[in-house]
Motif scaffolding. Structure first.
Motif, PDB file in Angstrom:
ATOM      1  N   UNK A   1      -1.652  39.414 -16.002  1.00 36.09           N
ATOM      2  CA  UNK A   1      -3.367  40.350 -16.173  1.00 36.09           C
ATOM      3  C   UNK A   1      -2.845  40.336 -17.953  1.00 36.09           C
ATOM      4  N   UNK A   2      -1.742  41.818 -18.527  1.00 34.31           N
ATOM      5  CA  UNK A   2      -1.953  42.761 -19.610  1.00 34.31           C
ATOM      6  C   UNK A   2      -2.298  41.408 -20.864  1.00 34.31           C
ATOM      7  N   UNK A   3      -0.760  40.352 -20.702  1.00 29.87           N
ATOM      8  CA  UNK A   3      -0.685  39.720 -21.836  1.00 29.87           C
ATOM      9  C   UNK A   3      -2.077  38.591 -21.870  1.00 29.87           C
ATOM     10  N   UNK A   4      -2.737  38.461 -20.779  1.00 27.83           N
ATOM     11  CA  UNK A   4      -3.959  37.488 -20.792  1.00 27.83           C
ATOM     12  C   UNK A   4      -3.193  35.931 -20.731  1.00 27.83           C
ATOM     13  N   UNK A   5      -2.465  36.208 -21.092  1.00 24.63           N
ATOM     14  CA  UNK A   5      -1.922  34.107 -21.089  1.00 24.63           C
ATOM     15  C   UNK A   5      -0.423  33.619 -19.973  1.00 24.63           C
ATOM     16  N   UNK A   6      -0.031  32.915 -20.560  1.00 28.49           N
ATOM     17  CA  UNK A   6       1.474  32.822 -19.609  1.00 28.49           C
ATOM     18  C   UNK A   6       3.071  33.364 -20.136  1.00 28.49           C
ATOM     19  N   UNK A   7       2.180  33.717 -21.300  1.00 25.06           N
ATOM     20  CA  UNK A   7       3.585  34.412 -22.389  1.00 25.06           C
ATOM     21  C   UNK A   7       3.975  35.222 -21.771  1.00 25.06           C
ATOM     22  N   UNK A   8       4.672  35.301 -21.016  1.00 20.97           N
ATOM     23  CA  UNK A   8       5.044  36.891 -20.043  1.00 20.97           C
ATOM     24  C   UNK A   8       6.622  36.572 -19.920  1.00 20.97           C
TER      25      UNK A   8
END
Length: 157
Positions: free
Chosen positions: A124-131
């Motif tokens: 949710x913080x990154x707003x992407x799958x780059x976690x």
């Protein structure tokens, strides 16, 4: 005379102990397979299909506007399947839910009780799958990331 000569009892004890320890290490390193994985994989496509249907109906409001719910791919990991569902509102990631994840034994439950919320928060913080990968939950993290990316990819279509 050497104490570990061929017919000496100490040699037999040392060899038997080494063989026992080696055997126990090999047995403990194996993870038992259960029929729960098969049941989970059979039940999993149904939510995916219904989510795709519901996302298809909400998709009519446009690709960048409205609220859409999409389910990512079912990703099989070493310890069990992982699948996530995302909610997008006006093109922004507003919710990520782990639909399926390893939880068949107490250790899986312990690991994923802290890993899944961390992964969700990062997504949710990154707003992407780059976690980032959660330490101790490498396989779950990888499956989560892949399923999340597939859901986001289907949103851009």
């Amino acid at each position: 005379m050497h104490t570990l000569r061929k017919n000496h009892p100490l040699r037999r004890i040392v060899l038997a102990s080494a063989a026992t320890v080696s055997g126990m290490v090999l047995l403990l390193s194996l993870k038992p397979h259960t029929t729960q994985d098969v049941a989970a994989s059979a039940a999993s496509p149904a939510p995916s299909t219904s989510s795709s249907t519901s996302s298809g109906t909400t998709r009519s409001s446009g690709s960048a506007t409205g609220t859409r719910t999409l389910t990512g791919d079912y990703v099989q990991t070493r310890y069990g399947p992982v699948q996530v569902r995302v909610t997008l509102k006006n093109g922004k990631l507003t919710d990520v839910t782990a639909v399926t994840y390893p939880q068949e034994n107490p250790r899986d439950q312990q690991i994923n009780s802290y890993a899944i919320p961390q992964l969700t928060s990062e997504a949710l913080t990154a707003q992407s799958a780059d976690i980032d990968t959660v330490s101790g939950a490498t396989y779950t993290s990888e499956g989560y990331r892949q399923s999340l990316q597939s859901a986001l990819d289907s949103a851009s279509r």
